[in-house]
Design a protein around this motif. Structure first.
Motif, PDB file in Angstrom:
ATOM      1  N   ALA A 115     -14.115  31.961  -5.853  1.00 15.52           N
ATOM      2  CA  ALA A 115     -15.282  29.664  -4.742  1.00 15.52           C
ATOM      3  C   ALA A 115     -14.813  28.628  -5.786  1.00 15.52           C
ATOM      4  O   ALA A 115     -14.875  27.548  -5.851  1.00 15.52           O
ATOM      5  N   GLY A 116     -14.840  29.415  -7.285  1.00 14.40           N
ATOM      6  CA  GLY A 116     -15.273  28.778  -8.195  1.00 14.40           C
ATOM      7  C   GLY A 116     -15.923  28.272  -8.612  1.00 14.40           C
ATOM      8  O   GLY A 116     -17.021  27.459  -9.800  1.00 14.40           O
ATOM      9  N   HIS A 117     -17.731  28.713  -7.974  1.00 12.46           N
ATOM     10  CA  HIS A 117     -19.165  28.711  -8.475  1.00 12.46           C
ATOM     11  C   HIS A 117     -19.399  29.864  -9.952  1.00 12.46           C
ATOM     12  O   HIS A 117     -18.682  30.342 -10.098  1.00 12.46           O
ATOM     13  N   ARG A 118     -20.560  29.131 -10.414  1.00 13.49           N
ATOM     14  CA  ARG A 118     -21.092  30.249 -11.997  1.00 13.49           C
ATOM     15  C   ARG A 118     -21.842  30.389 -11.268  1.00 13.49           C
ATOM     16  O   ARG A 118     -22.424  29.907 -10.606  1.00 13.49           O
ATOM     17  N   VAL A 119     -22.025  32.260 -11.218  1.00  7.20           N
ATOM     18  CA  VAL A 119     -22.806  32.361 -10.795  1.00  7.20           C
ATOM     19  C   VAL A 119     -23.307  33.048 -12.383  1.00  7.20           C
ATOM     20  O   VAL A 119     -23.316  34.079 -13.116  1.00  7.20           O
ATOM     21  N   LEU A 120     -25.565  33.827 -11.936  1.00  5.21           N
ATOM     22  CA  LEU A 120     -26.118  33.467 -12.424  1.00  5.21           C
ATOM     23  C   LEU A 120     -26.577  34.921 -11.972  1.00  5.21           C
ATOM     24  O   LEU A 120     -27.251  34.866 -10.517  1.00  5.21           O
ATOM     25  N   GLU A 121     -27.356  36.202 -12.562  1.00  8.32           N
ATOM     26  CA  GLU A 121     -27.470  37.113 -11.867  1.00  8.32           C
ATOM     27  C   GLU A 121     -29.422  37.547 -12.155  1.00  8.32           C
ATOM     28  O   GLU A 121     -29.220  37.317 -13.617  1.00  8.32           O
ATOM     29  N   ALA A 122     -30.115  37.638 -11.335  1.00 11.44           N
ATOM     30  CA  ALA A 122     -30.576  38.697 -11.974  1.00 11.44           C
ATOM     31  C   ALA A 122     -31.270  39.651 -11.026  1.00 11.44           C
ATOM     32  O   ALA A 122     -31.688  39.561  -9.666  1.00 11.44           O
ATOM     33  N   GLY A 123     -32.614  40.746 -10.952  1.00 10.89           N
ATOM     34  CA  GLY A 123     -32.996  41.876 -10.924  1.00 10.89           C
ATOM     35  C   GLY A 123     -34.403  41.640 -10.046  1.00 10.89           C
ATOM     36  O   GLY A 123     -34.310  42.878  -9.426  1.00 10.89           O
ATOM     37  N   SER A 124     -34.849  40.892 -10.351  1.00 10.14           N
ATOM     38  CA  SER A 124     -36.221  40.639  -9.926  1.00 10.14           C
ATOM     39  C   SER A 124     -36.974  39.540 -10.255  1.00 10.14           C
ATOM     40  O   SER A 124     -35.775  38.536 -11.087  1.00 10.14           O
ATOM     41  N   PRO A 135     -39.136  38.001 -12.077  1.00 10.59           N
ATOM     42  CA  PRO A 135     -39.466  37.607 -13.232  1.00 10.59           C
ATOM     43  C   PRO A 135     -38.349  37.492 -13.614  1.00 10.59           C
ATOM     44  O   PRO A 135     -38.136  36.791 -14.976  1.00 10.59           O
ATOM     45  N   GLU A 136     -37.381  38.068 -14.027  1.00 16.42           N
ATOM     46  CA  GLU A 136     -35.883  37.511 -14.945  1.00 16.42           C
ATOM     47  C   GLU A 136     -35.445  36.904 -14.158  1.00 16.42           C
ATOM     48  O   GLU A 136     -34.932  36.251 -14.691  1.00 16.42           O
ATOM     49  N   ALA A 137     -35.905  36.281 -12.604  1.00 15.89           N
ATOM     50  CA  ALA A 137     -35.581  34.838 -11.995  1.00 15.89           C
ATOM     51  C   ALA A 137     -35.351  34.350 -13.039  1.00 15.89           C
ATOM     52  O   ALA A 137     -35.241  32.967 -12.820  1.00 15.89           O
ATOM     53  N   LEU A 138     -37.674  33.989 -12.868  1.00 15.58           N
ATOM     54  CA  LEU A 138     -37.940  33.130 -12.925  1.00 15.58           C
ATOM     55  C   LEU A 138     -37.701  32.785 -14.808  1.00 15.58           C
ATOM     56  O   LEU A 138     -37.094  31.606 -15.712  1.00 15.58           O
ATOM     57  N   ALA A 139     -37.537  34.040 -15.780  1.00 16.33           N
ATOM     58  CA  ALA A 139     -37.387  33.074 -16.453  1.00 16.33           C
ATOM     59  C   ALA A 139     -35.690  32.748 -16.793  1.00 16.33           C
ATOM     60  O   ALA A 139     -35.493  32.525 -17.837  1.00 16.33           O
TER      61      ALA A 139
END
Length: 381
Positions: A34-43, A45-49
């Motif tokens: 759909a044209g979005h930029r996607v960042l991923e995190a598996g937990s 703490p990783e999401a906050l980083a």
């Protein structure tokens, strides 16, 4: 998960938080198509980083509820209370926690939406578009209020200039309602002219950046007309014509007077505003009987009313944001203000200002501007 592509959705950076990699891949694939930029995190703490290290910071976080350690609800609350992060809308998603209690918990925690996994691509993209649009509109409104707030403060007189006015003790107060509602066009003015000191309070109708902009225009016009030596009612007439010609959609109120600091003689004119009040040392608080039509209606303004301010008296001028409340008659609010002022005498401009703001500023949804003044004693006194 069947993927769908669309060119109509607003594009954004989106963080997907899920401890199951296949889920992250599936969601990310739909969003990227759909044209979005996607960042991923598996937990968590990783999401906050990721949030603290990303540029730009994601506009939306899609968070799985069942995360190990800090779960999705706790992560959302952590994000919402992190002073280093802007407000980031959260969409919760879960394959298990989908009963009413889970959804209520998510929404009470500040989530903008709650989806059950697996989610259809169309539903995912529609939800993202809705949340993204709402978030951008909220940011635009906040930015507008912030700009209007800065604009007002930039043009309100500075304390050192007010303190330099000869012959009077002057206290002013300005409390914006920015955190409670939109910003309006309340203002005060105090400056010296050849005949004495010009004092004014006013309120531009509306709550927007436009109202704050008109406020600045009126303050400039007030100073220009006053320095030309016009009488107060003539100044209001000229400002009325100014609004009618250049801002026909806007109305404003203003109470304006010129005070002779030596004799205490005043010329007072009013354009639809709350009347000024004179407070004596023994607690007699009286409104001056001055009325007139609003600015912006192309109506005539009657000659100014003469009054006198004795040296031991305090003159009080306020905008309606101080006392006006929903479903309360304005006449009752004016009388309540008069009684409250009477109960706080004897007073000085500063003690009166402080007492009124402490009493009134906690439960109003409008801007407040007020001005209190007292003539200074001379050597002869």
């Amino acid at each position: 998960m069947k993927e769908a592509a669309t060119d109509t959705e607003p594009k954004a950076t989106i963080l997907v938080v899920d401890d199951h990699e296949p889920n992250r891949i599936a969601l990310g694939s739909v969003l990227r198509r759909a044209g979005h930029r996607v960042l991923e995190a598996g937990s968590s703490p990783e999401a906050l980083a990721v949030l603290h290290g990303s540029a730009p910071i994601p506009e939306i976080a899609i968070i799985d509820v069942r995360l190990p350690g800090m779960n999705g609800f706790e992560l959302a609350q952590h994000i919402a209370t992190d002073p280093a992060l802007p407000r980031i809308p959260v969409i919760h998603i879960s394959a298990e926690a989908n009963d009413a209690r889970d959804r209520v918990r998510g929404m009470e925690g500040g989530a903008s939406a709650y989806l059950a996994s697996p989610v259809a691509p169309e539903e995912l993209l529609a939800t993202v578009a809705m949340v993204l649009l709402a978030g951008r509109e909220a940011k635009t409104a906040h930015d507008e209020r912030r700009f209007a707030f800065d604009l007002q403060h930039a043009f309100l007189p500075r304390a050192e200039k007010l303190a330099a006015l000869k012959g009077i003790d002057l206290a002013v107060g300005y409390v914006p309602a920015m955190e409670r509602s939109q910003l309006g066009g309340d203002f005060y003015a105090a400056f010296a002219v050849e005949r004495g000191v010009v004092l004014a309070v006013g309120d531009v109708a509306g709550h927007s950046l436009a109202a704050a902009t008109v406020m600045v225009e009126l303050r400039h016009a007030l100073r220009a007309y006053a320095l030309e030596g016009h009488a107060p009612h003539r100044i209001l007439q000229l400002m009325d014509r100014l609004l009618v010609h250049f801002r026909p959609e806007v109305t404003a109120t203003m109470c304006l007077l010129v005070l002779d600091t030596e004799t205490g003689e005043m010329e007072v004119a009013n354009a639809g505003h709350l009347p000024p009040m004179i407070v004596t040392p023994d607690g007699q608080a009286t409104y001056l009987s001055v009325r007139g039509p609003l600015l912006g209606l192309n109506l005539d303004h009657q000659p100014a009313t003469s009054a006198r301010l004795k040296r031991d008296e305090v003159l009080l001028m306020v905008t309606d944001g101080l006392i006006e409340r929903p479903r309360v008659d304005l006449s009752h609010s004016l009388e309540a203000l008069r009684l409250h002022v009477s109960a706080n005498t004897p007073c000085t401009p500063h003690t009166l200002r402080d007492a009124l703001l402490q009493h009134y500023s906690t439960d109003t949804e409008d801007d407040i501007a007020l001005l209190a003044v007292q003539r200074q004693p001379t050597a002869a006194d």
